[in-house]
Design an enzyme around this catalytic site. Structure first.
Site, PDB file in Angstrom:
ATOM      1  N   ARG A 100      -7.305 -10.563   2.224  1.00  0.00           N
ATOM      2  CA  ARG A 100      -6.408  -9.400   2.317  1.00  0.00           C
ATOM      3  C   ARG A 100      -5.175  -9.715   3.189  1.00  0.00           C
ATOM      4  O   ARG A 100      -4.072  -9.824   2.681  1.00  0.00           O
ATOM      5  CB  ARG A 100      -7.196  -8.184   2.883  1.00  0.00           C
ATOM      6  CG  ARG A 100      -6.472  -6.855   2.756  1.00  0.00           C
ATOM      7  CD  ARG A 100      -5.423  -6.589   3.821  1.00  0.00           C
ATOM      8  NE  ARG A 100      -5.954  -6.641   5.185  1.00  0.00           N
ATOM      9  CZ  ARG A 100      -5.157  -6.633   6.246  1.00  0.00           C
ATOM     10  NH1 ARG A 100      -3.841  -6.578   6.132  1.00  0.00           N
ATOM     11  NH2 ARG A 100      -5.671  -6.713   7.471  1.00  0.00           N
ATOM     12  N   ASP A 101      -5.385  -9.913   4.469  1.00  0.00           N
ATOM     13  CA  ASP A 101      -4.248 -10.147   5.375  1.00  0.00           C
ATOM     14  C   ASP A 101      -3.560 -11.455   5.004  1.00  0.00           C
ATOM     15  O   ASP A 101      -2.331 -11.574   5.074  1.00  0.00           O
ATOM     16  CB  ASP A 101      -4.760 -10.216   6.826  1.00  0.00           C
ATOM     17  CG  ASP A 101      -3.732  -9.768   7.846  1.00  0.00           C
ATOM     18  OD1 ASP A 101      -2.545  -9.726   7.508  1.00  0.00           O
ATOM     19  OD2 ASP A 101      -4.116  -9.483   8.997  1.00  0.00           O
ATOM     20  N   HIS A 103      -2.859 -12.484  15.417  1.00  0.00           N
ATOM     21  CA  HIS A 103      -2.066 -13.420  14.615  1.00  0.00           C
ATOM     22  C   HIS A 103      -1.673 -14.561  15.564  1.00  0.00           C
ATOM     23  O   HIS A 103      -1.735 -14.419  16.784  1.00  0.00           O
ATOM     24  CB  HIS A 103      -0.867 -12.701  13.997  1.00  0.00           C
ATOM     25  CG  HIS A 103      -1.282 -11.823  12.838  1.00  0.00           C
ATOM     26  ND1 HIS A 103      -1.081 -12.178  11.536  1.00  0.00           N
ATOM     27  CD2 HIS A 103      -1.924 -10.628  12.802  1.00  0.00           C
ATOM     28  CE1 HIS A 103      -1.574 -11.242  10.739  1.00  0.00           C
ATOM     29  NE2 HIS A 103      -2.096 -10.281  11.488  1.00  0.00           N
ATOM     30  N   HIS A 156      -7.803  -8.595  16.808  1.00  0.00           N
ATOM     31  CA  HIS A 156      -7.162  -9.119  15.589  1.00  0.00           C
ATOM     32  C   HIS A 156      -5.875  -9.821  16.013  1.00  0.00           C
ATOM     33  O   HIS A 156      -4.847  -9.177  16.209  1.00  0.00           O
ATOM     34  CB  HIS A 156      -6.893  -7.915  14.684  1.00  0.00           C
ATOM     35  CG  HIS A 156      -6.215  -8.192  13.387  1.00  0.00           C
ATOM     36  ND1 HIS A 156      -6.871  -8.125  12.165  1.00  0.00           N
ATOM     37  CD2 HIS A 156      -4.930  -8.478  13.082  1.00  0.00           C
ATOM     38  CE1 HIS A 156      -6.017  -8.358  11.194  1.00  0.00           C
ATOM     39  NE2 HIS A 156      -4.829  -8.576  11.717  1.00  0.00           N
ATOM     40  N   CYS A 167       2.015 -10.098   8.010  1.00  0.00           N
ATOM     41  CA  CYS A 167       2.204  -8.733   7.519  1.00  0.00           C
ATOM     42  C   CYS A 167       3.605  -8.630   6.925  1.00  0.00           C
ATOM     43  O   CYS A 167       4.582  -8.958   7.588  1.00  0.00           O
ATOM     44  CB  CYS A 167       2.026  -7.721   8.650  1.00  0.00           C
ATOM     45  SG  CYS A 167       2.445  -6.052   8.132  1.00  0.00           S
ATOM     46  N   ASN A 182      -3.014 -15.096  10.548  1.00  0.00           N
ATOM     47  CA  ASN A 182      -4.024 -14.781  11.550  1.00  0.00           C
ATOM     48  C   ASN A 182      -4.530 -16.069  12.179  1.00  0.00           C
ATOM     49  O   ASN A 182      -4.383 -17.152  11.607  1.00  0.00           O
ATOM     50  CB  ASN A 182      -5.241 -14.101  10.892  1.00  0.00           C
ATOM     51  CG  ASN A 182      -4.896 -12.789  10.253  1.00  0.00           C
ATOM     52  OD1 ASN A 182      -4.382 -12.758   9.141  1.00  0.00           O
ATOM     53  ND2 ASN A 182      -5.163 -11.711  10.956  1.00  0.00           N
TER      54      ASN A 182
HETATM   55  P1  HMG Z   1       4.907   6.420   0.085  1.00  0.00           P
HETATM   56  O1  HMG Z   1       6.035   5.957  -0.733  1.00  0.00           O
HETATM   57  O2  HMG Z   1       5.192   7.284   1.259  1.00  0.00           O
HETATM   58  O3  HMG Z   1       3.774   7.115  -0.798  1.00  0.00           O
HETATM   59  O4  HMG Z   1       4.102   5.113   0.556  1.00  0.00           O
HETATM   60  P2  HMG Z   1       3.770   8.347  -1.737  1.00  0.00           P
HETATM   61  O5  HMG Z   1       2.501   9.082  -1.480  1.00  0.00           O
HETATM   62  O6  HMG Z   1       5.079   9.093  -1.660  1.00  0.00           O
HETATM   63  O7  HMG Z   1       3.666   7.664  -3.194  1.00  0.00           O
HETATM   64  C1  HMG Z   1       4.675   6.815  -3.698  1.00  0.00           C
HETATM   65  C2  HMG Z   1       4.091   6.048  -4.874  1.00  0.00           C
HETATM   66  O8  HMG Z   1       3.051   5.196  -4.403  1.00  0.00           O
HETATM   67  C3  HMG Z   1       3.459   6.952  -5.947  1.00  0.00           C
HETATM   68  O9  HMG Z   1       3.595   6.293  -7.194  1.00  0.00           O
HETATM   69  C4  HMG Z   1       1.988   6.928  -5.583  1.00  0.00           C
HETATM   70  O10 HMG Z   1       1.135   7.182  -6.661  1.00  0.00           O
HETATM   71  C5  HMG Z   1       1.837   5.476  -5.131  1.00  0.00           C
HETATM   72  P3  HMG Z   1       4.787   6.646  -8.209  1.00  0.00           P
HETATM   73  O11 HMG Z   1       4.679   8.122  -8.469  1.00  0.00           O
HETATM   74  O12 HMG Z   1       6.061   6.275  -7.491  1.00  0.00           O
HETATM   75  O13 HMG Z   1       4.516   5.754  -9.388  1.00  0.00           O
HETATM   76  N1  HMG Z   1       0.711   5.306  -4.216  1.00  0.00           N
HETATM   77  C6  HMG Z   1      -0.283   4.427  -4.423  1.00  0.00           C
HETATM   78  N2  HMG Z   1      -0.528   3.560  -5.425  1.00  0.00           N
HETATM   79  C7  HMG Z   1      -1.647   2.823  -5.330  1.00  0.00           C
HETATM   80  N3  HMG Z   1      -2.518   2.899  -4.288  1.00  0.00           N
HETATM   81  C8  HMG Z   1      -2.290   3.761  -3.273  1.00  0.00           C
HETATM   82  C9  HMG Z   1      -1.135   4.558  -3.327  1.00  0.00           C
HETATM   83  N4  HMG Z   1      -0.641   5.509  -2.500  1.00  0.00           N
HETATM   84  C10 HMG Z   1       0.498   5.958  -3.064  1.00  0.00           C
HETATM   85  N5  HMG Z   1      -3.146   3.820  -2.258  1.00  0.00           N
HETATM   86  C11 HMG Z   1       2.072   3.997   1.166  1.00  0.00           C
HETATM   87  C12 HMG Z   1       2.974   5.203   1.382  1.00  0.00           C
HETATM   88  C13 HMG Z   1       1.082   3.955   2.298  1.00  0.00           C
HETATM   89  C14 HMG Z   1       1.341   4.147  -0.156  1.00  0.00           C
HETATM   90  C15 HMG Z   1       2.936   2.711   1.130  1.00  0.00           C
HETATM   91  O14 HMG Z   1       3.794   2.693   2.230  1.00  0.00           O
HETATM   92  C16 HMG Z   1       2.128   1.438   1.083  1.00  0.00           C
HETATM   93  O15 HMG Z   1       1.416   1.173   0.130  1.00  0.00           O
HETATM   94  N6  HMG Z   1       2.221   0.600   2.147  1.00  0.00           N
HETATM   95  C17 HMG Z   1       1.508  -0.661   2.181  1.00  0.00           C
HETATM   96  C18 HMG Z   1       1.475  -1.148   3.567  1.00  0.00           C
HETATM   97  C19 HMG Z   1       0.662  -2.415   3.682  1.00  0.00           C
HETATM   98  O16 HMG Z   1      -0.201  -2.701   2.866  1.00  0.00           O
HETATM   99  N7  HMG Z   1       0.942  -3.202   4.752  1.00  0.00           N
HETATM  100  C20 HMG Z   1       0.214  -4.390   5.024  1.00  0.00           C
HETATM  101  C21 HMG Z   1      -1.166  -4.098   5.525  1.00  0.00           C
HETATM  102  S1  HMG Z   1      -1.211  -3.589   7.237  1.00  0.00           S
HETATM  103  C22 HMG Z   1      -1.367  -5.066   8.124  1.00  0.00           C
HETATM  104  O17 HMG Z   1      -1.275  -6.116   7.561  1.00  0.00           O
HETATM  105  C23 HMG Z   1      -1.681  -4.987   9.594  1.00  0.00           C
HETATM  106  C24 HMG Z   1      -3.148  -5.338   9.919  1.00  0.00           C
HETATM  107  O18 HMG Z   1      -3.476  -6.629   9.425  1.00  0.00           O
HETATM  108  C25 HMG Z   1      -3.365  -5.297  11.443  1.00  0.00           C
HETATM  109  C26 HMG Z   1      -2.313  -6.090  12.226  1.00  0.00           C
HETATM  110  O19 HMG Z   1      -2.159  -7.305  12.006  1.00  0.00           O
HETATM  111  O20 HMG Z   1      -1.655  -5.453  13.051  1.00  0.00           O
HETATM  112  C27 HMG Z   1      -4.111  -4.335   9.290  1.00  0.00           C
HETATM  113 MG    MG Z   2      -3.026  -8.488  10.449  1.00  0.00          MG
END
Ligand code: HMG
Ligand code: MG
Length: 306
Positions: free
Chosen positions: A16-17, A210, A208, A241, A250
């Site tokens: 995933r990450d 990186h 966690h 990320c 990571n």
């Molecule tokens: P948004 O634009 O505010 O969402 O995004 P929305 O509710 O307005 O929906 C917009 C569109 O997204 C719609 O589709 C929804 O259906 C779709 P459209 O009508 O335009 O065709 N949608 C989805 N589709 C599939 N699956 C879903 C989903 N939700 C809405 N679950 C949202 C908000 C959260 C969805 C967006 O910002 C997003 O997907 N962000 C992804 C962020 C991400 O994955 N970041 C990386 C992971 S975090 C990380 O790596 C940190 C971590 O490792 C810890 C660390 O290292 O610190 C965990």
């Molecule tokens: Mg991370």
């Protein structure tokens, strides 16, 4: 010598990450084979994908297909990251039984990452957890940018404590404290994690790190000194990320396993089998992965075969 935990739980986040930050999209069957190989290495917790908007993270567009095709091992917890109810629905439909939600200690990062304020995200997760609890599945909560934010700079330990308490209040079982851009040093870990431990049991906290600045393993040592026994890492050191400019992968699971086992701390992971999975993914990606142990294992194998 200081006292450290006797054994450590490793949460493997490479699929995933790691893969979410690859430039190209990895073929679905490559992801499936990679996770199946990881499952044979002794790892007991594997975060296999995320159910986010594929327009935001195209690398993991095939989350459902990946989960449905896995050879599930009943002794392994396979989890997925979800940002909202739609993500939960998709994860449940694919057969996931352990989910992870994610917010941040920095407002700017959270907004860029999931387009919500911290408080909005907690409200969304409150609703998600109500459903999760009725399904008998387990839930972990990530807090990103607990030490340094790429947009806001240093983060106050009090802010991290507030978000951690809010996640515990809504029912999250384990909190993963993220050094999203890999900038923390042991002094920061003592301060921020030490502050959490004044009121939160150590069993509820995971770390966690990186490894952007090469400080992840020294931060693990600090975590061990504080009594923390759960660490996230990614095989081969894959990752980053997409919403944290400059963040590299990571801490590599191989490097973590080598370090812990040499310290006399059990991980249950077979380093050679883990390296099989990472070398397989390295071949799929077509570029070297940063783990030092992986490079050592590969070079030893090449010398033997010559
Ligand atoms: P948004 O634009 O505010 O969402 O995004 P929305 O509710 O307005 O929906 C917009 C569109 O997204 C719609 O589709 C929804 O259906 C779709 P459209 O009508 O335009 O065709 N949608 C989805 N589709 C599939 N699956 C879903 C989903 N939700 C809405 N679950 C949202 C908000 C959260 C969805 C967006 O910002 C997003 O997907 N962000 C992804 C962020 C991400 O994955 N970041 C990386 C992971 S975090 C990380 O790596 C940190 C971590 O490792 C810890 C660390 O290292 O610190 C965990
Ligand atoms: Mg991370």
């Amino acid at each position: 010598m200081k006292t450290y935990p006797m054994q450590v739980k490793i949460v493997e986040v490479g699929p995933r990450d790691g893969l979410q930050n690859e430039k190209g999209v990895v073929p679905t069957n490559g992801k499936i084979e990679y996770i199946n190989k990881l499952s044979k290495s002794g790892l007991k917790f594997i975060e296999v994908t995320s159910f986010v908007n594929p327009k935001n993270v195209p690398q993991l567009y095939d989350a459902s297909d990946v989960v449905k095709a896995l050879n599930l091992d009943k002794d392994i917890v396979y989890s997925a990251l979800i940002p909202n109810m739609k993500g939960l629905d998709r994860a449940l439909e694919a057969g996931i039984k352990h989910v992870a939600i994610f917010t941040a200690a920095s407002e700017t990062f959270n907004k860029k990452n999931i387009n919500m304020t911290i408080s909005e995200s907690l409200s969304v997760f409150n609703d998600v957890i109500k459903v999760v609890l009725t399904k008998g599945i387990t839930i972990r909560g990530y807090i990103s940018t607990c030490f340094v934010c790429p947009y806001e700079g240093n983060i106050k330990k009090e802010k991290v404590l507030d978000v951690a308490n809010a996640l515990l209040d809504i029912g999250v079982e384990e909190i993963s404290i993220g050094d999203t851009i890999g900038a923390a040093v042991p002094k920061d870990v003592y301060s921020t994690v030490g502050n959490l431990l004044n009121s939160i049991p150590k069993e509820k906290i995971a770390l966690h790190f990186h490894d952007t600045y090469g400080t992840a393993l020294t931060n693990v040592l600090t975590g061990l000194e504080l009594g923390i026994s759960t660490y996230d890492s990614s095989s081969g050191g894959l990752g980053g990320c997409p919403y944290a400019p400059g963040a590299s992968g990571n801490l590599a699971t191989e490097d973590l396993v080598y370090f812990l086992e040499k310290m006399g701390i059990k991980t249950g992971v077979d380093l050679e089998k883990l390296a099989e999975a990472s070398l397989f993914m390295q071949g799929v990606l077509g570029h070297p992965l940063p783990s030092k142990q992986l490079a050592r294992i590969l070079s030893t194998r090449q010398k033997i075969s010559n």
